[in-house]
Each structure stands twice: as structure tokens, then as C-alpha cells.
Design a protein around this motif. Structure first.
Motif, mmCIF file in Angstrom:
data_model
loop_
_atom_site.group_PDB
_atom_site.id
_atom_site.type_symbol
_atom_site.label_atom_id
_atom_site.label_comp_id
_atom_site.label_asym_id
_atom_site.label_seq_id
_atom_site.Cartn_x
_atom_site.Cartn_y
_atom_site.Cartn_z
ATOM 1 N N MET A 45 61.350 13.859 -0.364
ATOM 2 C CA MET A 45 60.138 14.173 0.390
ATOM 3 C C MET A 45 59.921 13.163 1.512
ATOM 4 S SD MET A 45 56.674 13.305 0.861
ATOM 5 C CE MET A 45 56.406 12.195 -0.476
ATOM 6 N N VAL A 46 60.114 11.885 1.233
ATOM 7 C CA VAL A 46 59.952 10.850 2.263
ATOM 8 C C VAL A 46 60.971 11.059 3.374
ATOM 9 C CG1 VAL A 46 60.179 8.379 2.701
ATOM 10 C CG2 VAL A 46 58.882 9.167 0.728
ATOM 11 N N LYS A 47 62.200 11.357 3.008
ATOM 12 C CA LYS A 47 63.253 11.602 4.002
ATOM 13 C C LYS A 47 62.881 12.784 4.897
ATOM 14 C CE LYS A 47 68.001 13.212 4.198
ATOM 15 N NZ LYS A 47 69.078 13.751 3.386
ATOM 16 N N MET A 48 62.408 13.858 4.281
ATOM 17 C CA MET A 48 62.036 15.054 5.047
ATOM 18 C C MET A 48 60.825 14.782 5.940
ATOM 19 S SD MET A 48 62.564 17.826 2.032
ATOM 20 C CE MET A 48 62.692 19.356 2.918
ATOM 21 N N ARG A 49 59.869 13.999 5.435
ATOM 22 C CA ARG A 49 58.672 13.665 6.225
ATOM 23 C C ARG A 49 59.071 12.806 7.422
ATOM 24 N NH1 ARG A 49 54.288 15.040 8.504
ATOM 25 N NH2 ARG A 49 52.601 13.536 8.463
ATOM 26 N N SER A 67 47.388 16.735 -0.050
ATOM 27 C CA SER A 67 46.875 15.386 -0.300
ATOM 28 C C SER A 67 47.822 14.597 -1.209
ATOM 29 C CB SER A 67 45.475 15.439 -0.909
ATOM 30 O OG SER A 67 45.483 16.127 -2.129
ATOM 31 N N THR A 68 48.478 15.261 -2.155
ATOM 32 C CA THR A 68 49.448 14.577 -3.010
ATOM 33 C C THR A 68 50.654 14.151 -2.186
ATOM 34 O OG1 THR A 68 48.721 15.850 -4.927
ATOM 35 C CG2 THR A 68 50.878 14.794 -5.084
ATOM 36 N N ILE A 69 51.093 15.013 -1.276
ATOM 37 C CA ILE A 69 52.207 14.662 -0.381
ATOM 38 C C ILE A 69 51.825 13.438 0.453
ATOM 39 C CG2 ILE A 69 53.544 15.406 1.636
ATOM 40 C CD1 ILE A 69 54.569 16.769 -0.793
ATOM 41 N N ALA A 70 50.642 13.470 1.047
ATOM 42 C CA ALA A 70 50.206 12.362 1.910
ATOM 43 C C ALA A 70 50.086 11.068 1.116
ATOM 44 C CB ALA A 70 48.876 12.709 2.567
ATOM 45 N N ARG A 71 49.494 11.127 -0.078
ATOM 46 C CA ARG A 71 49.323 9.941 -0.910
ATOM 47 C C ARG A 71 50.670 9.374 -1.342
ATOM 48 N NH1 ARG A 71 47.384 11.896 -5.549
ATOM 49 N NH2 ARG A 71 45.940 13.024 -4.334
ATOM 50 N N THR A 72 51.575 10.243 -1.737
ATOM 51 C CA THR A 72 52.908 9.807 -2.151
ATOM 52 C C THR A 72 53.669 9.197 -0.995
ATOM 53 O OG1 THR A 72 52.942 11.554 -3.814
ATOM 54 C CG2 THR A 72 55.045 10.560 -3.268
ATOM 55 N N TYR A 73 53.553 9.796 0.174
ATOM 56 C CA TYR A 73 54.236 9.282 1.362
ATOM 57 C C TYR A 73 53.693 7.905 1.738
ATOM 58 C CZ TYR A 73 56.123 8.964 6.060
ATOM 59 O OH TYR A 73 56.785 8.544 7.182
#
Length: 77
Positions: A45-49, A67-73
Motif C-alpha cells: 500500500m505504501v509503495k502504491m501510494r 481513513s485507515t489507508i491515510a492513518r497507515t500511510y
């Protein structure tokens, strides 16, 4: 008088709870809610972001909220 007894009882409950948590950790168990993504998924996910994918696109792809994506990133960066 009842206040003293209640406080003593609460201290005993707290002590037993802490002993139980320590015993559970010794057996390899941990508390709390499980992560939405495992380590490999978080790395991907970080790589794709970083490649420019949007939060909405990633949330649809992984099946979790924006929001989970943003928090994890943010935690990974």
C-alpha cells in the motif's frame, strides 16, 4: 468504611488483571484489535501510494476505509 473496602477490592481486581495479561503475553497472546492490513499489504500500500495512487483507489483495492489507508500511510512514513 465502605470506601476503603471498595478501594481495596479495586486494587485486588487490578492486580489480578495485570497478572492475567502478563501470563497471556508469556503464552504469546496479545490483546487489542487486529490490524486491517498485514505487513506485506502495508508495504504494498505504501509503495502504491508513493507511486501516486489515490486514497479512494487504495481503499477500494484493499477493502478498507480511506481513513485507515491515510492513518497507515502516515504511520509508515
Amino acid at each position: 468504611m465502605f470506601g476503603v473496602i471498595a478501594e481495596f477490592e479495586r486494587d485486588i481486581i487490578r492486580q489480578r488483571t495485570m497478572e492475567g495479561l502478563t501470563a497471556a503475553r508469556a503464552m504469546g497472546r496479545s490483546g487489542g484489535r487486529p490490524f486491517a492490513l498485514n505487513k506485506d499489504q502495508r508495504r504494498e500500500m505504501v509503495k502504491m501510494r508513493n507511486e501516486g495512487r489515490s486514497l479512494s483507489e487504495l481503499s477500494r483495492l484493499f477493502g478498507i476505509s480511506r481513513s485507515t489507508i491515510a492513518r497507515t500511510y502516515e504511520a509508515a512514513s
